[in-house]
Design a protein around this motif. Sequence first.
Motif, PDB file in Angstrom:
ATOM      1  N   GLY A   1       0.833  -1.197   0.000  1.00 12.84           N
ATOM      2  CA  GLY A   1       0.000   0.000   0.000  1.00 12.84           C
ATOM      3  C   GLY A   1       0.866   1.244   0.000  1.00 12.84           C
ATOM      4  N   LYS A   2       0.660   2.114  -0.991  1.00 13.06           N
ATOM      5  CA  LYS A   2       1.383   3.383  -1.037  1.00 13.06           C
ATOM      6  C   LYS A   2       0.456   4.583  -0.876  1.00 13.06           C
ATOM      7  CE  LYS A   2       5.236   4.119  -3.003  1.00 13.06           C
ATOM      8  NZ  LYS A   2       6.151   3.722  -1.914  1.00 13.06           N
ATOM      9  N   SER A   3      -0.838   4.372  -1.059  1.00  7.87           N
ATOM     10  CA  SER A   3      -1.795   5.471  -0.927  1.00  7.87           C
ATOM     11  C   SER A   3      -1.782   6.017   0.506  1.00  7.87           C
ATOM     12  CB  SER A   3      -3.199   4.986  -1.273  1.00  7.87           C
ATOM     13  OG  SER A   3      -3.235   4.409  -2.571  1.00  7.87           O
ATOM     14  N   THR A   4      -2.074   7.302   0.634  1.00  6.41           N
ATOM     15  CA  THR A   4      -2.146   7.928   1.957  1.00  6.41           C
ATOM     16  C   THR A   4      -3.511   7.641   2.560  1.00  6.41           C
ATOM     17  OG1 THR A   4      -0.654   9.683   1.220  1.00  6.41           O
ATOM     18  CG2 THR A   4      -1.924  10.083   3.229  1.00  6.41           C
ATOM     19  N   VAL A   5      -3.528   6.902   3.661  1.00  7.45           N
ATOM     20  CA  VAL A   5      -4.786   6.432   4.240  1.00  7.45           C
ATOM     21  C   VAL A   5      -4.851   6.754   5.734  1.00  7.45           C
ATOM     22  CG1 VAL A   5      -5.027   4.560   2.561  1.00  7.45           C
ATOM     23  CG2 VAL A   5      -3.812   4.142   4.720  1.00  7.45           C
ATOM     24  N   PRO A   6      -6.063   6.796   6.305  1.00  3.80           N
ATOM     25  CA  PRO A   6      -6.201   6.981   7.753  1.00  3.80           C
ATOM     26  C   PRO A   6      -5.638   5.779   8.504  1.00  3.80           C
ATOM     27  CG  PRO A   6      -8.280   7.403   6.609  1.00  3.80           C
ATOM     28  CD  PRO A   6      -7.371   6.769   5.627  1.00  3.80           C
ATOM     29  N   VAL A   7      -5.052   6.049   9.659  1.00  2.51           N
ATOM     30  CA  VAL A   7      -4.484   4.978  10.465  1.00  2.51           C
ATOM     31  C   VAL A   7      -5.567   3.960  10.803  1.00  2.51           C
ATOM     32  CG1 VAL A   7      -4.809   6.269  12.630  1.00  2.51           C
ATOM     33  CG2 VAL A   7      -3.087   4.444  12.494  1.00  2.51           C
ATOM     34  N   GLY A   8      -5.239   2.688  10.677  1.00  2.67           N
ATOM     35  CA  GLY A   8      -6.186   1.608  10.883  1.00  2.67           C
ATOM     36  C   GLY A   8      -6.622   0.945   9.596  1.00  2.67           C
ATOM     37  N   THR A   9      -6.385   1.615   8.475  1.00  2.00           N
ATOM     38  CA  THR A   9      -6.788   1.067   7.173  1.00  2.00           C
ATOM     39  C   THR A   9      -5.992  -0.184   6.833  1.00  2.00           C
ATOM     40  OG1 THR A   9      -7.336   3.301   6.403  1.00  2.00           O
ATOM     41  CG2 THR A   9      -7.079   1.584   4.718  1.00  2.00           C
ATOM     42  N   ALA A  10      -4.693  -0.172   7.086  1.00  2.40           N
ATOM     43  CA  ALA A  10      -3.849  -1.307   6.722  1.00  2.40           C
ATOM     44  C   ALA A  10      -4.276  -2.575   7.441  1.00  2.40           C
ATOM     45  CB  ALA A  10      -2.377  -0.997   7.027  1.00  2.40           C
ATOM     46  N   ALA A  11      -4.570  -2.473   8.727  1.00  2.59           N
ATOM     47  CA  ALA A  11      -4.996  -3.658   9.479  1.00  2.59           C
ATOM     48  C   ALA A  11      -6.297  -4.216   8.910  1.00  2.59           C
ATOM     49  CB  ALA A  11      -5.163  -3.309  10.960  1.00  2.59           C
ATOM     50  N   ARG A  12      -7.207  -3.325   8.542  1.00  2.00           N
ATOM     51  CA  ARG A  12      -8.472  -3.769   7.965  1.00  2.00           C
ATOM     52  C   ARG A  12      -8.251  -4.467   6.622  1.00  2.00           C
ATOM     53  NH1 ARG A  12     -11.756  -1.489   4.291  1.00  2.00           N
ATOM     54  NH2 ARG A  12     -10.771   0.583   4.388  1.00  2.00           N
ATOM     55  N   LEU A  13      -7.415  -3.892   5.782  1.00  3.42           N
ATOM     56  CA  LEU A  13      -7.152  -4.492   4.477  1.00  3.42           C
ATOM     57  C   LEU A  13      -6.378  -5.806   4.609  1.00  3.42           C
ATOM     58  CD1 LEU A  13      -6.194  -1.316   2.403  1.00  3.42           C
ATOM     59  CD2 LEU A  13      -8.374  -2.543   2.394  1.00  3.42           C
ATOM     60  N   ALA A  14      -5.462  -5.858   5.568  1.00  4.91           N
ATOM     61  CA  ALA A  14      -4.705  -7.105   5.786  1.00  4.91           C
ATOM     62  C   ALA A  14      -5.644  -8.236   6.174  1.00  4.91           C
ATOM     63  CB  ALA A  14      -3.647  -6.889   6.861  1.00  4.91           C
ATOM     64  N   ALA A  15      -6.633  -7.926   7.007  1.00  2.00           N
ATOM     65  CA  ALA A  15      -7.603  -8.951   7.407  1.00  2.00           C
ATOM     66  C   ALA A  15      -8.427  -9.413   6.212  1.00  2.00           C
ATOM     67  CB  ALA A  15      -8.511  -8.399   8.503  1.00  2.00           C
ATOM     68  N   ARG A  16      -8.784  -8.482   5.348  1.00  3.25           N
ATOM     69  CA  ARG A  16      -9.550  -8.851   4.163  1.00  3.25           C
ATOM     70  C   ARG A  16      -8.727  -9.725   3.220  1.00  3.25           C
ATOM     71  NH1 ARG A  16     -13.239 -11.013   1.556  1.00  3.25           N
ATOM     72  NH2 ARG A  16     -13.825 -10.128  -0.461  1.00  3.25           N
ATOM     73  N   ILE A  17      -7.466  -9.391   3.031  1.00  4.41           N
ATOM     74  CA  ILE A  17      -6.590 -10.202   2.184  1.00  4.41           C
ATOM     75  C   ILE A  17      -6.447 -11.604   2.756  1.00  4.41           C
ATOM     76  CG2 ILE A  17      -4.185 -10.450   1.418  1.00  4.41           C
ATOM     77  CD1 ILE A  17      -4.136  -7.349   1.173  1.00  4.41           C
ATOM     78  N   ALA A  18      -6.300 -11.687   4.079  1.00  8.85           N
ATOM     79  CA  ALA A  18      -6.120 -12.988   4.731  1.00  8.85           C
ATOM     80  C   ALA A  18      -7.340 -13.882   4.553  1.00  8.85           C
ATOM     81  CB  ALA A  18      -5.824 -12.782   6.210  1.00  8.85           C
ATOM     82  N   GLU A  19      -8.524 -13.302   4.408  1.00  6.97           N
ATOM     83  CA  GLU A  19      -9.724 -14.106   4.189  1.00  6.97           C
ATOM     84  C   GLU A  19      -9.663 -14.863   2.866  1.00  6.97           C
ATOM     85  OE1 GLU A  19     -13.003 -11.460   4.277  1.00  6.97           O
ATOM     86  OE2 GLU A  19     -12.858 -11.005   6.429  1.00  6.97           O
ATOM     87  N   VAL A  20      -9.029 -14.268   1.873  1.00  8.92           N
ATOM     88  CA  VAL A  20      -9.005 -14.848   0.527  1.00  8.92           C
ATOM     89  C   VAL A  20      -7.712 -15.624   0.274  1.00  8.92           C
ATOM     90  CG1 VAL A  20      -9.086 -14.299  -1.940  1.00  8.92           C
ATOM     91  CG2 VAL A  20     -10.523 -13.030  -0.317  1.00  8.92           C
ATOM     92  N   GLU A  21      -6.585 -15.030   0.679  1.00  8.88           N
ATOM     93  CA  GLU A  21      -5.297 -15.699   0.476  1.00  8.88           C
ATOM     94  C   GLU A  21      -4.454 -15.509   1.739  1.00  8.88           C
ATOM     95  OE1 GLU A  21      -2.762 -17.807   0.076  1.00  8.88           O
ATOM     96  OE2 GLU A  21      -3.759 -17.895  -1.892  1.00  8.88           O
ATOM     97  N   PRO A  22      -4.552 -16.457   2.666  1.00 11.65           N
ATOM     98  CA  PRO A  22      -3.864 -16.303   3.958  1.00 11.65           C
ATOM     99  C   PRO A  22      -2.351 -16.203   3.841  1.00 11.65           C
ATOM    100  CG  PRO A  22      -5.520 -18.043   4.054  1.00 11.65           C
ATOM    101  CD  PRO A  22      -5.378 -17.671   2.618  1.00 11.65           C
ATOM    102  N   GLU A  23      -1.793 -16.701   2.755  1.00 10.40           N
ATOM    103  CA  GLU A  23      -0.332 -16.686   2.625  1.00 10.40           C
ATOM    104  C   GLU A  23       0.175 -15.486   1.837  1.00 10.40           C
ATOM    105  OE1 GLU A  23       1.554 -20.425   1.727  1.00 10.40           O
ATOM    106  OE2 GLU A  23      -0.247 -21.514   2.326  1.00 10.40           O
ATOM    107  N   ALA A  24      -0.694 -14.533   1.524  1.00 10.98           N
ATOM    108  CA  ALA A  24      -0.260 -13.249   0.967  1.00 10.98           C
ATOM    109  C   ALA A  24      -0.081 -12.264   2.111  1.00 10.98           C
ATOM    110  CB  ALA A  24      -1.274 -12.714  -0.036  1.00 10.98           C
ATOM    111  N   THR A  25       0.799 -11.294   1.946  1.00  9.51           N
ATOM    112  CA  THR A  25       1.130 -10.367   3.031  1.00  9.51           C
ATOM    113  C   THR A  25       0.987  -8.928   2.563  1.00  9.51           C
ATOM    114  OG1 THR A  25       2.747 -11.960   3.872  1.00  9.51           O
ATOM    115  CG2 THR A  25       2.900  -9.705   4.708  1.00  9.51           C
ATOM    116  N   LEU A  26       0.403  -8.113   3.426  1.00 13.36           N
ATOM    117  CA  LEU A  26       0.297  -6.681   3.156  1.00 13.36           C
ATOM    118  C   LEU A  26       1.429  -5.938   3.846  1.00 13.36           C
ATOM    119  CD1 LEU A  26      -1.438  -4.246   2.055  1.00 13.36           C
ATOM    120  CD2 LEU A  26      -2.429  -4.147   4.353  1.00 13.36           C
ATOM    121  N   VAL A  27       2.054  -5.019   3.119  1.00 14.42           N
ATOM    122  CA  VAL A  27       3.053  -4.101   3.672  1.00 14.42           C
ATOM    123  C   VAL A  27       2.564  -2.687   3.407  1.00 14.42           C
ATOM    124  CG1 VAL A  27       5.426  -3.252   3.491  1.00 14.42           C
ATOM    125  CG2 VAL A  27       4.958  -5.702   3.279  1.00 14.42           C
ATOM    126  N   TRP A  28       2.715  -1.793   4.388  1.00 11.75           N
ATOM    127  CA  TRP A  28       2.383  -0.392   4.109  1.00 11.75           C
ATOM    128  C   TRP A  28       3.672   0.390   3.912  1.00 11.75           C
ATOM    129  CZ3 TRP A  28      -2.339  -0.325   2.689  1.00 11.75           C
ATOM    130  CH2 TRP A  28      -2.836   0.878   2.172  1.00 11.75           C
TER     131      TRP A  28
END
Length: 437
Positions: A118-145
């Motif tokens: 993630g490179k977009s400027t987002v409100p704090v807490g967005t990354a954790a929410r998106l990471a949880a969503r990614i984990a629902e579909v592909e648990p072995e993919a990882t989000l980095v901000w």
Amino acid sequence: MQISVIGCSYLGAVTSSCLAALGHDVVGVDINERIVAELSAGRAPFFEPGLQEILSEQGSTGRLRYTTDPSAVAGSAVHFVCVGTPQRAGENAADLRQVDSAVEGLLPHLRPGDVVVGKSTVPVGTAARLAARIAEVEPEATLVWNPEFLREGFAVEDTLHPDRIVYGVPDGPAGERARAILDEVYAAPLSDGTPLVVTDYPTAELVKVAANSFLATKISFINAMAELCEVAGGDVTALADAIGHDDRIGRKFLNAGLGFGGGCLPKDIRAFMARAGELGADEALTFLREVDTINLRRRDRVVEMARQILGGAVADRRIAVLGAAFKPNSDDVRDSPALDVAARLDQHGADVRVTDPHAIPNARAIHPHLTYVTSVDEAVDGSDLVLLVTEWREYATLDPAALAQKVRGAAIIDARNVLDPVAWRGAGWTYRGLGRP
């Protein structure tokens, strides 16, 4: 590495082309057919120094391509999310619909081991929410901000040679592996000694908005000093020079004038305040309301100065406005103080003529009722007042004696404090700067 970049407007176009320049194979994906067509043809869809050249160079290598097909991200190991987060209509909060849509569109194509950045400027807490969503579909993919720190007008240089790189990663082996992959993506700048900060999601998200809030505060501080200098008879430029010698303060961003604009600082500080309120910490950022107010007040001040110089009213007086972009070396007119002042003077009945080296098409799209001309000579011809509102080099280096031959009234408001008052007054001009005697 095989990299996809989702969103190819300002941030994505610069990021994708520079990643290709760093040696990676990059595909940029955007739903905007015009932007994709321009980038595919090797043409920059907006003005940014150096971007046209790097697009042409990298397009010829075969390492860089653009498409509207969302499935083109499949097969990439790293996926950069570079979409916009504008201010939500009628609110201060950030509009995250583009970010959410980009991630949702990416999910069907993720593979185990993929890294979403993630490179977009987002409100704090967005990354954790998106990471949880990614984990629902592909648990072995990882989000980095991985926040961006691009300065418009220097974005290519800032991407290829950043002053710091920040990773927000999760704890554990997944975070360590994602860090190693990003180290490979940024191998060239890291090998050149670029500082690297590895932290958690919330801190990485806060870095960009905290930096922008600090810069906005510094600008509004010196503009508040300019207001005081005007009533006390001081010179804000000399004041800034004097306090800027203190290395705890520094001289950068202490240039009093018309204030900040663009697509980052104004909306970022407002979204920061909104998010703090949602988290129950709104009192921590109440000072940013005054920062925003001071900034907007500078526009009022320039309009008032124009009235004073022209005898109390601007109606039916010809005013040349030099600049439409919010800053030089850019064609960006989002929340542009320059364009806002031009529009206000027009609303008060002035005959306004606006010129800018690159921003006229974008300005016309927002304020089509204004009169735009392509040169300084056309803008100032027969004018009663000249306003320098964007500090393009060609405006800062104008010859006051030569310009005096073209105007009806030799009066200028230097709303960016970039001209030499002695030289302009010596050439017969009535010169007014912001916060200067």
